[in-house]
Design a protein around this motif. Structure first.
Motif, PDB file in Angstrom:
ATOM      1  N   TYR A 308       2.372   0.472  16.097  1.00  0.00           N
ATOM      2  CA  TYR A 308       1.882   1.412  15.632  1.00  0.00           C
ATOM      3  C   TYR A 308       1.613   2.560  16.567  1.00  0.00           C
ATOM      4  CZ  TYR A 308      -1.482   3.515  12.121  1.00  0.00           C
ATOM      5  OH  TYR A 308      -2.166   4.399  11.361  1.00  0.00           O
ATOM      6  N   GLY A 309       0.446   1.960  17.345  1.00  0.00           N
ATOM      7  CA  GLY A 309       0.657   3.111  18.452  1.00  0.00           C
ATOM      8  C   GLY A 309      -0.904   3.814  18.400  1.00  0.00           C
ATOM      9  N   SER A 310      -1.474   4.917  18.673  1.00  0.00           N
ATOM     10  CA  SER A 310      -2.283   5.664  18.503  1.00  0.00           C
ATOM     11  C   SER A 310      -1.871   7.088  18.087  1.00  0.00           C
ATOM     12  CB  SER A 310      -2.608   6.017  20.579  1.00  0.00           C
ATOM     13  OG  SER A 310      -3.760   7.059  20.037  1.00  0.00           O
ATOM     14  N   PRO A 311      -2.802   7.802  17.368  1.00  0.00           N
ATOM     15  CA  PRO A 311      -3.966   7.214  17.430  1.00  0.00           C
ATOM     16  C   PRO A 311      -4.698   5.786  15.897  1.00  0.00           C
ATOM     17  CG  PRO A 311      -4.568   9.101  15.851  1.00  0.00           C
ATOM     18  CD  PRO A 311      -2.721   9.084  16.363  1.00  0.00           C
ATOM     19  N   PRO A 312      -5.858   5.420  15.996  1.00  0.00           N
ATOM     20  CA  PRO A 312      -5.887   3.155  15.255  1.00  0.00           C
ATOM     21  C   PRO A 312      -5.853   4.123  13.880  1.00  0.00           C
ATOM     22  CG  PRO A 312      -8.225   4.071  16.368  1.00  0.00           C
ATOM     23  CD  PRO A 312      -7.031   4.929  16.815  1.00  0.00           C
ATOM     24  N   PRO A 313      -5.721   3.534  13.207  1.00  0.00           N
ATOM     25  CA  PRO A 313      -5.521   3.602  12.128  1.00  0.00           C
ATOM     26  C   PRO A 313      -6.539   4.688  11.218  1.00  0.00           C
ATOM     27  CG  PRO A 313      -5.060   1.461  12.155  1.00  0.00           C
ATOM     28  CD  PRO A 313      -5.007   1.884  13.343  1.00  0.00           C
ATOM     29  N   PHE A 314      -7.844   4.078  11.765  1.00  0.00           N
ATOM     30  CA  PHE A 314      -9.032   4.466  10.988  1.00  0.00           C
ATOM     31  C   PHE A 314      -8.884   5.983  10.722  1.00  0.00           C
ATOM     32  CE2 PHE A 314     -13.369   6.396  11.066  1.00  0.00           C
ATOM     33  CZ  PHE A 314     -14.394   5.810   9.383  1.00  0.00           C
ATOM     34  N   GLU A 315      -8.102   6.955  12.198  1.00  0.00           N
ATOM     35  CA  GLU A 315      -8.247   8.376  12.372  1.00  0.00           C
ATOM     36  C   GLU A 315      -6.945   8.835  12.079  1.00  0.00           C
ATOM     37  OE1 GLU A 315      -8.586   8.891  16.626  1.00  0.00           O
ATOM     38  OE2 GLU A 315     -10.230   7.536  17.085  1.00  0.00           O
ATOM     39  N   ARG A 316      -6.105   8.061  11.273  1.00  0.00           N
ATOM     40  CA  ARG A 316      -4.626   8.534  10.456  1.00  0.00           C
ATOM     41  C   ARG A 316      -5.293   8.251   9.413  1.00  0.00           C
ATOM     42  NH1 ARG A 316       0.322   6.442  13.161  1.00  0.00           N
ATOM     43  NH2 ARG A 316       0.168   6.139  15.427  1.00  0.00           N
ATOM     44  N   GLY A 317      -6.590   8.115   8.771  1.00  0.00           N
ATOM     45  CA  GLY A 317      -6.702   7.388   7.474  1.00  0.00           C
ATOM     46  C   GLY A 317      -5.663   6.676   6.384  1.00  0.00           C
ATOM     47  N   ASP A 318      -5.930   6.202   7.497  1.00  0.00           N
ATOM     48  CA  ASP A 318      -5.354   4.515   6.947  1.00  0.00           C
ATOM     49  C   ASP A 318      -5.448   3.056   6.731  1.00  0.00           C
ATOM     50  OD1 ASP A 318      -2.629   5.920   6.662  1.00  0.00           O
ATOM     51  OD2 ASP A 318      -1.848   5.166   8.242  1.00  0.00           O
ATOM     52  N   ALA A 319      -7.032   3.266   6.817  1.00  0.00           N
ATOM     53  CA  ALA A 319      -8.308   1.692   6.582  1.00  0.00           C
ATOM     54  C   ALA A 319      -7.959   1.058   5.694  1.00  0.00           C
ATOM     55  CB  ALA A 319      -9.739   3.106   7.121  1.00  0.00           C
ATOM     56  N   GLY A 320      -8.007   2.170   4.230  1.00  0.00           N
ATOM     57  CA  GLY A 320      -7.407   1.359   3.278  1.00  0.00           C
ATOM     58  C   GLY A 320      -6.350   0.495   3.287  1.00  0.00           C
ATOM     59  N   LYS A 321      -5.475   0.589   4.126  1.00  0.00           N
ATOM     60  CA  LYS A 321      -4.604  -0.416   4.281  1.00  0.00           C
ATOM     61  C   LYS A 321      -4.293  -0.988   5.501  1.00  0.00           C
ATOM     62  CE  LYS A 321      -1.194   3.742   2.679  1.00  0.00           C
ATOM     63  NZ  LYS A 321      -0.157   4.624   2.788  1.00  0.00           N
ATOM     64  N   ILE A 322      -5.181  -1.349   5.698  1.00  0.00           N
ATOM     65  CA  ILE A 322      -5.511  -1.892   7.080  1.00  0.00           C
ATOM     66  C   ILE A 322      -4.919  -3.331   7.226  1.00  0.00           C
ATOM     67  CG2 ILE A 322      -8.153  -2.812   6.584  1.00  0.00           C
ATOM     68  CD1 ILE A 322      -6.410  -1.589  10.376  1.00  0.00           C
ATOM     69  N   LEU A 323      -5.296  -4.382   6.130  1.00  0.00           N
ATOM     70  CA  LEU A 323      -4.622  -5.792   5.794  1.00  0.00           C
ATOM     71  C   LEU A 323      -3.101  -5.657   6.046  1.00  0.00           C
ATOM     72  CD1 LEU A 323      -5.722  -8.096   3.406  1.00  0.00           C
ATOM     73  CD2 LEU A 323      -3.721  -8.049   3.529  1.00  0.00           C
ATOM     74  N   PRO A 324      -2.428  -4.510   4.422  1.00  0.00           N
ATOM     75  CA  PRO A 324      -1.007  -4.787   5.172  1.00  0.00           C
ATOM     76  C   PRO A 324      -0.514  -4.217   6.722  1.00  0.00           C
ATOM     77  CG  PRO A 324      -1.211  -2.887   3.675  1.00  0.00           C
ATOM     78  CD  PRO A 324      -2.363  -4.117   4.403  1.00  0.00           C
ATOM     79  N   LEU A 325      -0.830  -3.171   7.804  1.00  0.00           N
ATOM     80  CA  LEU A 325      -0.843  -2.875   9.106  1.00  0.00           C
ATOM     81  C   LEU A 325      -1.127  -3.725   9.384  1.00  0.00           C
ATOM     82  CD1 LEU A 325      -2.911   0.233   8.861  1.00  0.00           C
ATOM     83  CD2 LEU A 325      -0.159   0.408   9.203  1.00  0.00           C
ATOM     84  N   THR A 326      -1.980  -4.418   9.319  1.00  0.00           N
ATOM     85  CA  THR A 326      -2.095  -5.764  10.342  1.00  0.00           C
ATOM     86  C   THR A 326      -1.383  -6.806  10.327  1.00  0.00           C
ATOM     87  OG1 THR A 326      -4.863  -5.884  10.675  1.00  0.00           O
ATOM     88  CG2 THR A 326      -3.840  -7.331  10.556  1.00  0.00           C
ATOM     89  N   LEU A 327      -0.606  -7.124   9.435  1.00  0.00           N
ATOM     90  CA  LEU A 327      -0.282  -8.498   9.251  1.00  0.00           C
ATOM     91  C   LEU A 327       1.348  -7.640   9.360  1.00  0.00           C
ATOM     92  CD1 LEU A 327      -0.154  -9.586   5.625  1.00  0.00           C
ATOM     93  CD2 LEU A 327      -1.357 -10.452   7.741  1.00  0.00           C
ATOM     94  N   GLN A 328       1.626  -6.475   9.348  1.00  0.00           N
ATOM     95  CA  GLN A 328       2.767  -6.390   9.839  1.00  0.00           C
ATOM     96  C   GLN A 328       3.093  -5.600  11.342  1.00  0.00           C
ATOM     97  OE1 GLN A 328       6.030  -4.995   8.990  1.00  0.00           O
ATOM     98  NE2 GLN A 328       6.634  -3.319  10.005  1.00  0.00           N
ATOM     99  N   TYR A 329       2.156  -5.668  11.775  1.00  0.00           N
ATOM    100  CA  TYR A 329       2.153  -5.040  13.692  1.00  0.00           C
ATOM    101  C   TYR A 329       1.612  -6.507  14.662  1.00  0.00           C
ATOM    102  CZ  TYR A 329       3.194  -0.209  12.554  1.00  0.00           C
ATOM    103  OH  TYR A 329       4.193   0.222  11.397  1.00  0.00           O
TER     104      TYR A 329
END
Length: 545
Positions: A308-329
């Motif tokens: 996924y790399g940098s910046p983290p999900p919250f800074e990209r506005g992806d906090a709402g997708k954190i569960l699938p992102l965690t499962l993916q990476y």
């Protein structure tokens, strides 16, 4: 991002399995309908009041453990501005079911109501009941949007599939088996869906926690605030009003969902309905634990060590997708596919319940009692089916936006908490509540809630309560304004009802001014119930002295 073909095939096979179980449930429904040919619509809505306790617990839990619940909880724990202390879903739902079992299940089930709005119809009449249907339907449509948005985000992250396509497929499957079998299809598919959610979510946990990218923050003392992105979170005094408001919205607002009473009223007895609520409190809490762990792991992870790399999900506005992102990476591919299956199962287990609840309210409390009082059972069944399709399409249309799942989850319970919950409390537990009080309470809550604004829909507030802030050009309220609207409604209902009854009973107001006919009907009922005076002709056992 390329489509993950093996993962997509796995999900489609899961959908086919769920659809097959739904069709099987529809056959069970038809068998019950043959035994009750004069009440087929009630079989569709409350299963002929023949749902056993184990199935009842499964379907009650599955209804609440939706995409909004598991993804919204993970989002709250992960978000730096919130954290665990703001993950209100699990404790709020425990309170919801305990209160439901203690104060709502018995009075609703013992009187053999079919829907949540039946007690209003009996006491206040058809016109006022129709106004209550509006916030109930809006809430259900927003709930459908919430859970479908959760699924769309998950599939787009893990499978590389368009969120639009995933929303359409999932909505179609849920609509089809709910259309065919009513409550029986919903209940039996809920059993499989809940089991799959439990197994797959807990299976993901070891892989997430043990991933090298997850920092040692999970091993730090629970209240160590030296961690830059603490998943525990904190509650400042300035935010206490909002926390309190959100907690009560989820805990008490859930008592105003038709989906809850559909399960309560399908139980074979009042005692079984209460047991179902109490047991669901524990199972729903347990089902929220994996989301908390995933959110904490995501907050502690060094995302630079992942693809996924940098910046983290919250800074990209992806906090709402954190569960699938965690499962993916943070998990192997096959585990992430199971994870998306759990989200899909959660979505369908909630969506089918919401579709049926909206259809039941419209059919039972509007079509059958107001529009077509002589409608046949076959006609009512088709009204239920058409209503299922319309609700599903409306919710699906809203799900195509990019709003936060957590925001959708909260807003779906907003209207019913402010407007229906106070009405339900009074109609069940305040014996002097009448139509005049109910109307005043409805208008009070509608006015206060409307003037408080809603950032999600771009509605600026007219009333600015203490503690309001302007963030990114948007005014946000941190005062418990929803709870204020709810309490004001209860006070208005009880006070106005008492004052009006006092005025008419003492004849301060002439009977000709009784616009709703409340006290005229009451006197007629009392006169009809009053026994004839005993005399020589009517009482042969009387003795003349």
């Amino acid at each position: 991002m390329a489509v993950d073909v093996p993962g997509l095939v796995s999900v489609l096979l899961f959908y086919i399995c769920i659809l097959a179980i739904g069709v099987w449930g529809s056959r069970k429904s038809r068998k019950v309908e043959k035994k009750c040919p004069g009440n087929k619509s009630e079989v569709s809505m409350v299963g002929g009041r023949n749902i056993n306790i184990l199935v009842g617990i499964f379907t009650m839990t599955a209804t609440w453990v939706g995409g909004g619940y598991i993804m919204g909880t993970a989002e709250a724990v992960y978000s730096p501005s919130q954290g665990l202390i703001w993950a209100l879903g699990p404790p709020a739902y425990v309170i919801n079911f305990l209160l439901g079992g203690l104060f709502f299940a018995k009075p609703m089930r013992s009187k053999r109501y079919v829907t949540m709005l039946d007690p209003f119809q009996r006491r206040y009449g058809n016109i006022f009941t129709s106004t209550l249907l509006i916030p109930a339907l809006v809430s259900d449509i927003l709930w459908v949007a919430c859970i479908l948005a959760a699924l769309g985000g998950t599939m787009s992250v893990i499978l590389g599939l368009s969120s639009t396509v995933s929303i359409i497929i999932s909505a179609a499957v849920s609509i089809i088996y709910t259309f065919l079998g009513g409550l029986y299809s919903v209940a039996y598919t809920d059993i499989i869906q809940l089991c799959f959610i439990f197994v797959s979510m807990w299976l993901c946990i070891p892989f997430v926690v043990l991933h090298p990218a997850v920092s040692v923050a999970l091993e730090t003392p629970f209240f160590n605030h030296s961690v830059e992105h603490s998943w525990v979170g904190e509650l400042n005094l300035a935010d206490a009003g909002k926390w309190f408001d959100d907690m009560l919205l989820l805990a008490l607002g859930g008592l105003s969902y038709q989906a809850l009473y559909q399960r309560i009223l399908s139980a074979s007895s009042s005692a079984q309905a209460q047991i179902t609520c109490f047991a669901s409190a524990g199972t729903t809490f347990i089902m929220g634990v994996p989301s908390v762990i995933i959110g904490a792991a995501a907050a502690s992870a060094d995302w630079n060590q992942t693809e996924y790399g940098s910046p983290p999900p919250f800074e990209r506005g992806d906090a709402g997708k954190i569960l699938p992102l965690t499962l993916q990476y943070l998990t192997p591919t096959w585990v992430s596919v199971l994870g998306i299956g759990s989200v899909a199962a959660a979505v369908m287990s909630s969506m089918d319940s919401v579709l049926l609840s909206s259809a039941s309210l419209f059919t039972q409390n509007i079509y059958k009692t107001t529009l077509r009082k002589k409608a046949s059972e076959r006609e009512l069944q088709w009204v239920i089916r058409v209503s299922v399709v319309v609700t599903g399409l409306a919710g699906s249309a809203l799900a195509f936006g990019n709003e936060s799942v957590l925001a959708f989850w909260l807003i779906s319970g907003d209207l019913i908490y402010c407007m229906i919950f106070p009405q339900l409390v009074c109609v069940l537990h305040v014996h002097w509540a009448n139509t005049y009080g109910a109307v005043s309470g409805y208008l009070t809550s509608l006015l206060l809630r409307g003037l408080s604004g809603e950032p999600m829909f771009g509605i600026a507030p007219v009333l600015l309560y203490p503690g309001w802030r302007e963030e990114d050009g948007v005014i946000k309220q941190y005062f418990p304004y929803r709870t204020l609207a709810m309490l004001s409604s209860i006070i208005s209902i009880t006070t106005v009802s008492w004052l009006v009854e006092l005025a008419f009973s003492r004849q301060f107001i002439p009977e000709s001014w009784d616009l709703f006919g409340v006290f005229k009907e009451k006197r007629q009922t009392e006169d009809e119930a009053e026994p004839e005076p005993c005399n020589e002709m009517s009482c042969p056992l009387s003795t003349k002295f």
